[in-house]
Write an enzyme that holds these catalytic residues in place. Structure first.
Site, PDB file in Angstrom:
ATOM      1  N   GLU A 155      -7.293 -54.757  53.611  1.00  0.00           N
ATOM      2  CA  GLU A 155      -7.330 -55.484  54.880  1.00  0.00           C
ATOM      3  C   GLU A 155      -8.741 -55.849  55.363  1.00  0.00           C
ATOM      4  O   GLU A 155      -9.205 -55.370  56.404  1.00  0.00           O
ATOM      5  CB  GLU A 155      -6.617 -54.670  55.965  1.00  0.00           C
ATOM      6  CG  GLU A 155      -5.152 -54.440  55.661  1.00  0.00           C
ATOM      7  CD  GLU A 155      -4.413 -53.705  56.783  1.00  0.00           C
ATOM      8  OE1 GLU A 155      -5.070 -53.172  57.702  1.00  0.00           O
ATOM      9  OE2 GLU A 155      -3.172 -53.677  56.749  1.00  0.00           O
ATOM     10  N   GLU A 341       2.358 -52.795  52.401  1.00  0.00           N
ATOM     11  CA  GLU A 341       2.639 -52.123  53.675  1.00  0.00           C
ATOM     12  C   GLU A 341       3.680 -52.924  54.433  1.00  0.00           C
ATOM     13  O   GLU A 341       3.614 -54.153  54.494  1.00  0.00           O
ATOM     14  CB  GLU A 341       1.391 -52.007  54.570  1.00  0.00           C
ATOM     15  CG  GLU A 341       0.326 -51.101  54.029  1.00  0.00           C
ATOM     16  CD  GLU A 341      -0.869 -50.922  54.977  1.00  0.00           C
ATOM     17  OE1 GLU A 341      -0.708 -51.099  56.206  1.00  0.00           O
ATOM     18  OE2 GLU A 341      -1.958 -50.618  54.461  1.00  0.00           O
TER      19      GLU A 341
HETATM   20  O1  IFM Z   1      -2.229 -47.393  59.495  1.00  0.00           O
HETATM   21  C1  IFM Z   1      -2.600 -48.705  59.187  1.00  0.00           C
HETATM   22  C2  IFM Z   1      -3.124 -48.814  57.776  1.00  0.00           C
HETATM   23  O2  IFM Z   1      -4.182 -47.934  57.544  1.00  0.00           O
HETATM   24  C3  IFM Z   1      -3.582 -50.210  57.497  1.00  0.00           C
HETATM   25  N1  IFM Z   1      -2.595 -51.188  57.846  1.00  0.00           N
HETATM   26  C4  IFM Z   1      -1.927 -51.061  59.113  1.00  0.00           C
HETATM   27  C5  IFM Z   1      -1.428 -49.650  59.325  1.00  0.00           C
HETATM   28  C6  IFM Z   1      -0.699 -49.540  60.681  1.00  0.00           C
HETATM   29  O3  IFM Z   1      -1.520 -49.953  61.715  1.00  0.00           O
END
Ligand code: IFM
Length: 441
Positions: A155, A341
């Protein structure tokens, strides 16, 4: 779509600082998150409890686990000496996962930059991208024989914007120009790591996990603002990685706001734009945008809309946007996708009988998986689904109050409890198809 393709990865994700704890053990040095928040000392104690956690994964039928390798454990000074104890930890864990039939999917960088590198400029310094490439080499040499899927820099939008423009994440800076500069170095780090992976392990597949926000205009009159905002959060990362160029509209906007982007050197975009094998999709919610300036940018992201379901952290729970995102990625970029994710905050804890009835998560998981299958039916090439998160863990600056896990973690005893959502997920995995929630909801 009735069934998922053979070889589809089913699992969950975590990151080192959010779950491991043991921040001063076995030669680990501090990272920028120890300095900024310092709340990861114990976390989920996954550093010690990973075998039991891996048993839980395997018991749920998961065949993949996304975790991150902690740079400050492996190369504590950021560059230079490698810490054998740090390597040994992940060596044991990778073997332990494989013994349980769980494919390791490591992320090389999930935000825990060694503090020693921050002291030398952190991501504002181009040398940090080179240091990352060297650290990648160390990881490839140690684990490349057993790891077939690598994720580079998690990210970069969140790192550059929350860490360097909004001051909400480590290292807590607030400057747009620095944030755009950092984004470039993060992308360069990704590109340099890809070339090391290609050189050492041409058979491995690798890519970058991006936080992607499907963006919609609040009204038809907001269409241009919505596209500009999409450039800022999505295309600024997708285009250089998948097309070898920064989007012209966002480049002009940045040049207007911060001056020439003179840190981009000849050849950088070829490095960044060497085609990856996959894009990691981190999806949580959509953005609704209006054409009104806010915080120095010419658009405003609207709060959750009345009548739209939200998670316990107030994020709109809108699976249609997940489907839109996946079909758009397929249409505009035609690249294999790995859902690295997806999830949300539902804070349900154990009832008197010890069961965690997190119905909100179960229903959201069901609807997001249906959205995923619709996108796959429309042609999106999806390699797997890794839910965020395996465990209730440290949600960065938010602390431990936001529970994203399929498995409940009691903060005082470290007791794990498999939530109803995880039981539902196990039924999906066993069926290889999206089944209806039953007793879990
Ligand atoms: O917890 C985070 C993760 O580390 C990175 N992406 C978003 C998740 C939720 O906010």
């Amino acid at each position: 779509m009735s069934a998922f393709p053979p070889g589809f990865l089913w699992g969950a994700a975590t990151s080192a600082y959010q779950v491991e704890g043991a921040v001063a053990e076995d030669g680990r040095a501090p990272s920028i998150w120890d300095t900024f928040a310092g709340s990861g000392e114990v976390a989920c104690d996954h550093y010690h409890r990973w075998p039991a956690d891996a048993d839980l994964m395997a018991g749920l039928g998961m065949n993949a686990y996304r975790f991150s390798l902690a740079w400050p454990r492996i190369v504590p000074g950021g560059t230079g000496a490698v810490n054998p104890a740090g390597l040994a930890h992940y060596d044991r864990m990778i073997d332990g996962l494989l013994e349980r039939g769980v494919t390791p999917v490591p992320t090389l960088y999930h935000w825990d930059l060694p503090q020693a590198l921050q002291d030398r400029g952190g991501w504002t310094a181009r040398a940090t991208a080179d240091a990352f490439a060297d650290y990648t080499d160390v990881c490839l040499a140690a684990f490349g024989d057993r790891v077939g899927t690598w994720l580079t820099v998690n990210e970069p939008w969140v790192v550059s914007v929350l860490g360097y423009r909004l001051g909400l994440h480590a290292p807590g800076e607030r400057d747009l120009r620095t944030s755009v500069l950092v984004a470039h170095h993060l992308l360069l780090a990704h590109g340099l790591a890809m070339s090391r992976i290609r050189a050492r392990r041409p058979e491995a597949r690798a890519g970058i996990p991006l936080s992607l926000f499907p963006t919609y205009p609040a009204t038809p009159a907001d269409a241009a603002a919505s596209w500009a905002s999409d450039g800022y959060t999505n295309r600024w990362f997708l285009d250089p990685v998948l097309r070898g160029e920064y989007p012209a509209d966002t480049s002009s906007l940045f040049e207007r706001l911060v001056g020439p982007l003179d840190w981009v050197r000849p050849g950088d975009l070829e490095i960044i734009g060497a085609r990856p094998d996959l894009i990691g999709v981190n999806y949580y919610t959509r953005r609704l945008v209006a054409a009104a300036p806010q915080d120095g940018l010419p658009w405003r992201v609207l709060p959750a809309q009345e009548g739209v379901p939200v998670t316990d952290s107030g994020w709109e729970d809108v699976p249609f946007a997940f489907e839109d995102l996946l079909t758009r990625l397929h249409r505009d970029y035609d690249v294999p996708l790995l859902i690295t994710e997806n999830g949300g905050v539902w804070n349900a804890g154990p009832d008197a009988d010890g069961r965690v009835r997190d119905t909100g998560r179960t229903l959201a998981l069901h609807r997001h998986l249906l959205a995923l299958t619709r996108a796959m039916d429309a042609g999106a090439r999806v390699l797997g689904y890794l839910h965020w998160s395996l465990l209730d863990n440290l949600e960065w600056a938010e602390g431990y109050g936001q529970r994203f896990g399929l498995i409940h973690v009691d903060r005082s005893t470290q007791t794990r409890r498999v939530k109803d959502s995880a039981r539902y997920y196990a039924r999906v995995i066993a069926a290889g198809a999206v089944v209806e929630p039953g007793a879990e909801a």
